[in-house]
Design a protein around this motif. Structure first.
Motif, PDB file in Angstrom:
ATOM      1  N   SER A 113       2.669   6.216  -6.893  1.00  0.00           N
ATOM      2  CA  SER A 113       1.567   6.860  -7.702  1.00  0.00           C
ATOM      3  C   SER A 113       1.781   8.349  -7.436  1.00  0.00           C
ATOM      4  O   SER A 113       1.152   9.076  -8.472  1.00  0.00           O
ATOM      5  CB  SER A 113       0.054   6.435  -7.316  1.00  0.00           C
ATOM      6  OG  SER A 113       0.056   6.863  -6.047  1.00  0.00           O
ATOM      7  N   GLU A 114       2.594   8.890  -6.876  1.00  0.00           N
ATOM      8  CA  GLU A 114       2.647  10.310  -6.659  1.00  0.00           C
ATOM      9  C   GLU A 114       3.384  10.673  -7.979  1.00  0.00           C
ATOM     10  O   GLU A 114       3.293  11.942  -8.302  1.00  0.00           O
ATOM     11  CB  GLU A 114       3.633  10.612  -5.426  1.00  0.00           C
ATOM     12  CG  GLU A 114       2.956  10.372  -4.213  1.00  0.00           C
ATOM     13  CD  GLU A 114       3.985  10.745  -2.947  1.00  0.00           C
ATOM     14  OE1 GLU A 114       4.978  11.184  -3.219  1.00  0.00           O
ATOM     15  OE2 GLU A 114       3.678  10.614  -1.541  1.00  0.00           O
TER      16      GLU A 114
ATOM     17  N   ILE B  33      -1.240  -1.960  -5.572  1.00  0.00           N
ATOM     18  CA  ILE B  33      -2.437  -1.553  -4.917  1.00  0.00           C
ATOM     19  C   ILE B  33      -3.420  -2.768  -4.898  1.00  0.00           C
ATOM     20  O   ILE B  33      -4.141  -3.236  -3.935  1.00  0.00           O
ATOM     21  CB  ILE B  33      -3.113  -0.415  -5.568  1.00  0.00           C
ATOM     22  CG1 ILE B  33      -2.523   0.943  -5.406  1.00  0.00           C
ATOM     23  CG2 ILE B  33      -4.652  -0.067  -4.868  1.00  0.00           C
ATOM     24  CD1 ILE B  33      -2.035   1.373  -3.893  1.00  0.00           C
TER      25      ILE B  33
ATOM     26  N   ALA C  92       2.388   0.639  -9.741  1.00  0.00           N
ATOM     27  CA  ALA C  92       1.364   1.228  -8.412  1.00  0.00           C
ATOM     28  C   ALA C  92       0.115   0.408  -8.474  1.00  0.00           C
ATOM     29  O   ALA C  92      -0.155  -0.074  -7.466  1.00  0.00           O
ATOM     30  CB  ALA C  92       1.196   2.862  -8.588  1.00  0.00           C
ATOM     31  N   LEU C  93      -0.430   0.318  -9.640  1.00  0.00           N
ATOM     32  CA  LEU C  93      -1.582  -0.618  -9.839  1.00  0.00           C
ATOM     33  C   LEU C  93      -1.375  -1.941  -9.288  1.00  0.00           C
ATOM     34  O   LEU C  93      -2.203  -2.482  -8.423  1.00  0.00           O
ATOM     35  CB  LEU C  93      -1.831  -0.835 -11.203  1.00  0.00           C
ATOM     36  CG  LEU C  93      -3.207   0.228 -11.665  1.00  0.00           C
ATOM     37  CD1 LEU C  93      -3.200   0.192 -13.351  1.00  0.00           C
ATOM     38  CD2 LEU C  93      -4.431  -0.125 -10.932  1.00  0.00           C
TER      39      LEU C  93
ATOM     40  N   HIS D 196       1.593   3.708  -3.014  1.00  0.00           N
ATOM     41  CA  HIS D 196       1.097   5.136  -2.792  1.00  0.00           C
ATOM     42  C   HIS D 196       2.103   6.140  -3.229  1.00  0.00           C
ATOM     43  O   HIS D 196       1.996   7.082  -4.220  1.00  0.00           O
ATOM     44  CB  HIS D 196       0.807   5.418  -1.456  1.00  0.00           C
ATOM     45  CG  HIS D 196       0.452   6.894  -1.115  1.00  0.00           C
ATOM     46  ND1 HIS D 196      -0.756   7.294  -0.738  1.00  0.00           N
ATOM     47  CD2 HIS D 196       1.200   8.217  -0.911  1.00  0.00           C
ATOM     48  CE1 HIS D 196      -0.889   8.784  -0.876  1.00  0.00           C
ATOM     49  NE2 HIS D 196       0.250   9.064  -0.629  1.00  0.00           N
TER      50      HIS D 196
ATOM     51  N   LEU E 242       1.029  -1.266  -0.003  1.00  0.00           N
ATOM     52  CA  LEU E 242       0.121   0.064  -0.006  1.00  0.00           C
ATOM     53  C   LEU E 242       0.718   1.233  -0.199  1.00  0.00           C
ATOM     54  O   LEU E 242       0.642   2.035  -0.657  1.00  0.00           O
ATOM     55  CB  LEU E 242      -0.816   0.062   1.210  1.00  0.00           C
ATOM     56  CG  LEU E 242      -1.804   1.229   1.516  1.00  0.00           C
ATOM     57  CD1 LEU E 242      -2.658   1.472   0.395  1.00  0.00           C
ATOM     58  CD2 LEU E 242      -2.525   1.110   2.754  1.00  0.00           C
TER      59      LEU E 242
ATOM     60  N   GLU F 233      -2.958  12.446   3.745  1.00  0.00           N
ATOM     61  CA  GLU F 233      -3.475  12.692   2.457  1.00  0.00           C
ATOM     62  C   GLU F 233      -4.285  11.485   1.955  1.00  0.00           C
ATOM     63  O   GLU F 233      -5.552  11.811   1.740  1.00  0.00           O
ATOM     64  CB  GLU F 233      -2.078  12.719   1.483  1.00  0.00           C
ATOM     65  CG  GLU F 233      -2.326  13.189   0.174  1.00  0.00           C
ATOM     66  CD  GLU F 233      -1.358  13.539  -0.754  1.00  0.00           C
ATOM     67  OE1 GLU F 233       0.082  13.733   0.093  1.00  0.00           O
ATOM     68  OE2 GLU F 233      -1.056  13.534  -1.715  1.00  0.00           O
ATOM     69  N   MET F 234      -3.954  10.357   2.263  1.00  0.00           N
ATOM     70  CA  MET F 234      -4.427   9.348   1.822  1.00  0.00           C
ATOM     71  C   MET F 234      -5.970   8.919   2.521  1.00  0.00           C
ATOM     72  O   MET F 234      -6.916   8.383   1.822  1.00  0.00           O
ATOM     73  CB  MET F 234      -3.635   8.101   1.874  1.00  0.00           C
ATOM     74  CG  MET F 234      -4.164   6.776   1.614  1.00  0.00           C
ATOM     75  SD  MET F 234      -3.139   5.282   1.672  1.00  0.00           S
ATOM     76  CE  MET F 234      -3.420   4.709   3.214  1.00  0.00           C
TER      77      MET F 234
END
Lengths: 283, 332
Positions: A57-58, A80, A76-77, A54, A50, A270-271
């Motif tokens: 993905s930034e 996740i 990232a996919l 994250h 996770l 943020e998340m």
């Protein structure tokens, strides 16, 4: 051959559970309930995926080339997706009615079990790639070992994730080599990244009581047992990349027990924003 | 539409055309596809480069407003869907830059023009995404408007562009559905979520109408592009179609289109609606939209910060080639 049910003393708990489920009542707790070490281990796997997912993905829309935007989004996919499986299983084993989203979005930093390495800021693209490589080289060994887990659910997730992570490693190792053995600047940046991140690698191989319980149950390997293979992969890639690992560096640890860097709190702020600002809303 | 106000090169009557130009126009009129190595008028090539380039730039700048919410997506599933969607946009950029390359312009040249402000991207991406409902509104309205234009472009005269559009349209229709799905969830949610959805519609409605470009009477470049089948419908036709499609969708959601003059016109079989504020459109195109500086700035920063990465890879490739050559020589 499985043993036949004992007709004179039926398993009342199981039957009652079955009846409740069939008639739409609340399900009985999963039979795994009360295995805190197993839940802990699954959260470590899920939280690594996770938090690294994250971070990766930034970069979306900001990376140095269009191909990198596409590749990083893909990675990232994958992460996740893996996180959904690990945390989903953690929630199931825990048996407290939570799900993967509740674990991801409603735990505070102290309940997160990821390695410190994966929560470190992205830095320049060199730091991001080096962090990915150092983690991928560990991740692949962990998943390979988990494919023979005594728990078939763990083995199934590992088998799926291993295919994805084999590609992550191929890609990150290749880029570390190319950039290490590239221009003077790219080499200096990759060396600086390696030096910066090295002291966060030791935590991957520290065994604790949870790891020991998992190893005893045949669910997961002892992390320390993965180090020789990691050392070998990393040494080979760094040599080809003309980079040098620091020696005798201090090793940070704490993430596996919930003692994190200051960075994790900001990631979660943020998340988790929407879930915290609008409790109970469905999205 | 991801290409607005694309300047078209010249417009000739049949009498003014050379025999080559006449033969070319006849091929287009017969519905034939033009392929990269075939003869084409210089104006056709230049206009296509502008249009495909602007479309490609829109895809990559378009990653930013949605990328803005990836790290804040409210569930793991929504995060995965949004990531996949934004990744598709980058993929669309890639096909389109490749399509432009077949016309003799490199990706780097096009990017240089984007970064220096000499090429544009769609005005819509200069608006901010302020709440999670904006992820719904962007998918529903922005991708919806883009599809409206891109579906006819599947039949455009230039082969590589047409083929890119066929693939892109499949993905865009998934994007629109995911946007609408977010809106449905928000509208069926708490009063706060529903208010967020209405607010997103209020902010994105007129900018979405602007995506089709100025009214036909003010659109100076349309005629030649339509003759070449680079542009298939007029701006006003597409805008009308978009409004007619979208109004019932908003009604289903229980949302109100922010236009008091919107009403069904039985005679024309479509809705009458208010024009967007074109002075705002021209201001955004001129660089004064709420996010122009951030969007272009983010792309320029990504490019400049990434120079060492690209240079490093090129240097390694050159070294590897030298080593391979040396090894071959030593073996001989």
């Amino acid at each position: 051959m499985p043993s036949l049910p004992d007709m004179t003393t039926p398993n009342l708990t199981a039957l009652a559970g079955q009846a409740l489920t069939e008639s739409g009542h609340v399900a009985v707790p999963a039979p795994d309930a009360g295995q805190p070490e197993f839940v802990e281990f699954l959260q470590r796997m899920g939280d690594n995926a996770l938090i690294l997912g994250h971070r990766v993905s930034e970069w979306c829309g900001h990376s140095p080339a269009l191909e990198e935007d596409i590749a990083l989004a893909n990675q990232a996919l994958d992460l996740i997706g893996q996180c959904q499986l690990w945390l989903g299983l953690a929630a199931e084993v825990e048996g407290k009615g939570r799900d993967a989203d509740a674990l991801a979005y409603l735990r505070d930093a102290g309940a997160f079990r990821n390695l410190l390495l994966v929560e470190l800021p992205n830095g320049d693209f060199g730091v991001t790639l080096m962090r990915q490589f150092l983690f991928d080289a560990f991740h692949i060994e962990m998943l390979r070992a988990l494919k023979t887990s005594s728990d078939s659910r763990v083995a199934d997730i590992a088998a799926k994730a291993e295919k994805e992570v084999a590609y992550h490693l191929e890609r990150s190792a290749d880029l570390v080599i190319r950039l290490g053995d590239g221009t003077d600047e790219s080499r200096a940046r990759m060396q600086a990244a390696l030096t910066k991140l090295w002291s966060y690698t030791g935590e991957m191989f520290v065994d604790d009581a949870v790891d020991q319980a998992m190893a005893d149950a045949g669910i997961a390997p002892l992390p320390s047992s993965l180090q020789p293979a990691w050392d070998k992969t990393v040494a080979a890639v760094l040599e080809e990349a003309t980079l040098t690992a620091p020696t005798g560096a201090w090793q940070h640890k704490g993430g596996k027990k919930g003692i994190h860097t200051e960075h994790l709190g900001y990631i979660l702020a943020e998340m988790q924003f929407l879930q915290r600002a609008y409790p109970g809303a469905r999205w | 539409m991801y290409a607005q106000m694309v300047k078209s090169e010249g417009s000739k009557s049949r009498e003014e055309m050379t025999p080559e130009e006449l033969a070319f126009q006849d091929r287009i009129d017969r519905g034939e596809k033009i392929e990269p190595k075939e003869w084409m008028p210089e104006g056709y090539r230049k206009t296509l480069i502008r249009q495909i380039g602007q479309h490609a730039h829109s895809e990559i700048v378009g990653q930013l407003p949605e990328g803005n919410w990836i790290t804040r997506a409210p569930t793991l599933e929504r995060k995965a869907i949004l990531l996949a969607k934004v990744q598709d946009e980058a993929g669309h950029g890639l096909y389109l830059y490749c399509a432009a390359e077949t016309l003799g312009v490199s990706r780097d040249e096009l990017l240089e023009k984007l970064h220096s402000g000499n090429m544009k991207y769609s005005s819509i991406f200069n608006y901010p995404t302020l709440t999670w409902a904006d992820m719904g509104a962007v998918g529903w309205l922005v991708d919806g408007a883009a599809i409206m234009n891109q579906v006819p472009l599947q039949r455009t005269s230039y082969g590589p562009y047409s083929r890119a559009m066929i693939r892109i349209c499949k993905e865009e229709s998934f994007h629109q559905r995911q946007g609408y799905d977010i809106m449905m969830k928000m509208c069926a949610g708490t009063p706060e979520q529903k208010a967020m959805a209405q607010d997103a519609l209020n902010r994105f409605w007129y900018p979405s109408l602007m995506m089709f470009g100025p009214s036909d009477k003010d659109s100076v470049h349309s005629a030649q592009s339509m003759a070449w089948k680079i542009k298939m419908n007029t701006n006003d036709e597409l805008r009308q179609k978009f409004v007619d499609q979208t109004v019932p969708q908003a009604e289903y959601l229980g949302l109100t289109i922010p236009d008091p003059d919107l009403k069904w016109n039985e005679e024309k079989g479509g809705y009458d609606f208010s024009e967007p504020d074109w002075s705002e459109f021209f201001a955004v195109i001129a660089g004064n939209g709420p996010c122009n500086a951030e969007r272009l700035g983010a792309r320029v920063k990504a490019w400049e910060d990434g120079a060492w990465f690209r240079d490093g890879l090129m240097a390694h490739a050159a070294k590897a080639e030298d080593r391979a050559r040396a090894a071959r020589l030593a073996a001989e």
